[in-house]
Design a protein around this motif. Structure first.
Motif, PDB file in Angstrom:
ATOM      1  N   UNK A 159       0.857  -1.180   0.000  1.00 59.72           N
ATOM      2  CA  UNK A 159       0.000   0.000   0.000  1.00 59.72           C
ATOM      3  C   UNK A 159       0.896   1.233   0.000  1.00 59.72           C
ATOM      4  N   UNK A 160       0.455   2.261  -0.683  1.00 63.41           N
ATOM      5  CA  UNK A 160       1.157   3.539  -0.686  1.00 63.41           C
ATOM      6  C   UNK A 160       0.145   4.662  -0.452  1.00 63.41           C
ATOM      7  N   UNK A 174     -11.311  18.551   7.314  1.00 59.26           N
ATOM      8  CA  UNK A 174      -9.988  19.182   7.323  1.00 59.26           C
ATOM      9  C   UNK A 174      -8.894  18.158   7.623  1.00 59.26           C
ATOM     10  N   UNK A 175      -7.882  18.125   6.758  1.00 55.07           N
ATOM     11  CA  UNK A 175      -6.759  17.222   6.958  1.00 55.07           C
ATOM     12  C   UNK A 175      -6.936  15.847   6.342  1.00 55.07           C
ATOM     13  N   UNK A 176      -8.147  15.467   6.019  1.00 52.25           N
ATOM     14  CA  UNK A 176      -8.380  14.144   5.440  1.00 52.25           C
ATOM     15  C   UNK A 176      -8.237  14.250   3.923  1.00 52.25           C
ATOM     16  N   UNK A 177      -6.991  14.287   3.475  1.00 52.31           N
ATOM     17  CA  UNK A 177      -6.694  14.573   2.074  1.00 52.31           C
ATOM     18  C   UNK A 177      -5.799  13.516   1.433  1.00 52.31           C
ATOM     19  N   UNK A 178      -5.516  12.444   2.160  1.00 50.47           N
ATOM     20  CA  UNK A 178      -4.625  11.416   1.634  1.00 50.47           C
ATOM     21  C   UNK A 178      -5.428  10.248   1.066  1.00 50.47           C
ATOM     22  N   UNK A 179      -5.009   9.791  -0.112  1.00 52.98           N
ATOM     23  CA  UNK A 179      -5.579   8.568  -0.652  1.00 52.98           C
ATOM     24  C   UNK A 179      -4.552   7.455  -0.526  1.00 52.98           C
ATOM     25  N   UNK A 180      -5.046   6.243  -0.357  1.00 58.51           N
ATOM     26  CA  UNK A 180      -4.169   5.084  -0.223  1.00 58.51           C
ATOM     27  C   UNK A 180      -4.351   4.211  -1.454  1.00 58.51           C
ATOM     28  N   UNK A 181      -3.237   3.820  -2.064  1.00 51.83           N
ATOM     29  CA  UNK A 181      -3.234   3.037  -3.290  1.00 51.83           C
ATOM     30  C   UNK A 181      -2.814   1.605  -2.995  1.00 51.83           C
ATOM     31  N   UNK A 182      -3.468   0.670  -3.643  1.00 53.06           N
ATOM     32  CA  UNK A 182      -3.213  -0.751  -3.424  1.00 53.06           C
ATOM     33  C   UNK A 182      -2.571  -1.362  -4.672  1.00 53.06           C
ATOM     34  N   UNK A 239      -4.454   2.844   7.806  1.00 48.15           N
ATOM     35  CA  UNK A 239      -5.305   2.395   6.703  1.00 48.15           C
ATOM     36  C   UNK A 239      -5.074   0.905   6.477  1.00 48.15           C
ATOM     37  N   UNK A 240      -6.157   0.166   6.376  1.00 48.65           N
ATOM     38  CA  UNK A 240      -6.051  -1.267   6.093  1.00 48.65           C
ATOM     39  C   UNK A 240      -6.990  -1.630   4.950  1.00 48.65           C
ATOM     40  N   UNK A 297      -1.162   0.232   6.478  1.00 47.13           N
ATOM     41  CA  UNK A 297      -0.106   1.223   6.394  1.00 47.13           C
ATOM     42  C   UNK A 297      -0.496   2.396   7.299  1.00 47.13           C
ATOM     43  N   UNK A 298       0.496   3.061   7.888  1.00 44.44           N
ATOM     44  CA  UNK A 298       0.252   4.249   8.685  1.00 44.44           C
ATOM     45  C   UNK A 298       0.604   5.471   7.825  1.00 44.44           C
ATOM     46  N   UNK A 299      -0.374   6.348   7.608  1.00 46.55           N
ATOM     47  CA  UNK A 299      -0.132   7.528   6.776  1.00 46.55           C
ATOM     48  C   UNK A 299       0.875   8.435   7.474  1.00 46.55           C
ATOM     49  N   UNK A 300       1.961   8.728   6.776  1.00 46.84           N
ATOM     50  CA  UNK A 300       3.005   9.577   7.337  1.00 46.84           C
ATOM     51  C   UNK A 300       4.251   8.810   7.703  1.00 46.84           C
TER      52      UNK A 300
END
Length: 301
Positions: A159-160, A174-182, A239-240, A297-300
């Motif tokens: 995951x990225x 606010x702040x929830x702007x990351x997408x996770x790619x599989x 994120x899982x 994955x942990x964002x950041x």
């Protein structure tokens, strides 16, 4: 490929939206009738919605992951009925594999208030990849059966995460702007079907409440590169991604349900019908056998 996406994501992703409510099994047969009436004529029709004959609804799952096995037995209700659906607590529930091994499920063994109508294995039990499982439910003097094969699943490679530029311009939160790619290597020698689940900080999460995500690999090819999860994340969120294999029969059920719920009664739409199911004797719902793979994955980090 069929997959659900948020409105903000849908403009730049070649995927198709699908959603269902988890209580849809209980009302789906009435919804089908309403859609067919709307599509076939313009004459005013008075429907006696309170006189529908209740039907048994069965939702069951066997996986190769511990604690994922359950069978829920309930009854259908009128389309406009609110509140919880009637649960059946005195059914006989058995699951047997094609090697003759069987296990009898027990109703709500821990006596949880929110588990009425749920039947669980009394001992540790996991499904085996490659085996076919048969569900038998005896409820209110009637017997219902279903079969499904537990197909293999390919492990998620990685995951990225990255900032979604469109969401960053106008975030819903606010702040929830990351997408996770599989990323998954998809077996090209077989035809495969999938069910997807996404967790944010260990909570099952949807773009919209009660959404379900499924896919057909026909258009995927050999490699799933950067397949976006359907929700956004904040910095330090965990994120899982979880992927479950589906048989073709289970996939057809979800596809039929998709067509039913997204049928707008247009001139060129086919009349809606009940989703095809592997359950016998007129029961609604689905019995599903799935292999499970997941990665987090942990964002950041």
């Amino acid at each position: 490929m069929q997959y659900i996406v948020s409105t903000a994501q849908s403009l730049n992703r070649s995927v198709r939206a699908m959603y269902i409510h988890t209580t849809s099994f209980n009302r789906i047969f009435l919804l089908a009738a309403l859609v067919m009436l709307a599509a076939s004529c313009e004459e005013t029709v008075v429907l006696k919605l309170n006189n529908d004959t209740p039907r048994i609804v069965i939702e069951g799952q066997v996986t190769n992951h511990p604690f994922y096995q359950y069978v829920k037995v309930s009854k259908s209700v009128s389309f406009y009925t609110s509140g919880k659906t009637p649960r059946i607590t005195d059914a006989t529930v058995r699951i047997e594999d094609d090697q003759g091994n069987h296990i009898d499920f027990v109703h709500n063994p821990r006596n949880h208030a929110d588990s009425v109508g749920y039947y669980l294995p009394p001992t540790s039990f996991i499904g085996q990849v490659g085996r076919t499982y048969t569900l038998t439910v005896v409820a209110e003097g009637q017997t219902y059966t279903a079969q499904d094969k537990l197909n293999p699943i390919t492990n998620i490679e990685k995951l990225e995460y990255r900032i979604d530029e469109d969401e960053a311009k106008d975030p819903e939160l606010a702040g929830r702007i990351y997408e996770v790619l599989m990323y998954v290597k998809e077996p090209k020698e077989t035809r495969d079907y999938y069910l997807f689940k996404t967790y944010r900080n260990d909570s099952l999460t949807y773009d919209r409440d009660s959404d379900i995500y499924y896919a057909d690999d026909e258009l995927v090819g050999e490699k799933i590169d950067g397949f976006p999860l359907p929700v956004f994340f904040s910095m330090n969120d965990k994120a899982r991604a979880e992927v479950l294999s589906l048989s073709r029969e289970a996939y057809i059920f979800y596809r039929d349900l998709d067509k039913l719920l997204n049928n707008d009664g247009g001139m060129f739409d086919q009349p809606a019908a009940e989703p095809r199911t592997n359950l016998s004797n007129g029961a609604l719902g689905l019995f599903q056998a799935s292999a499970v793979t997941s990665k987090e994955i942990r964002v950041g980090e």
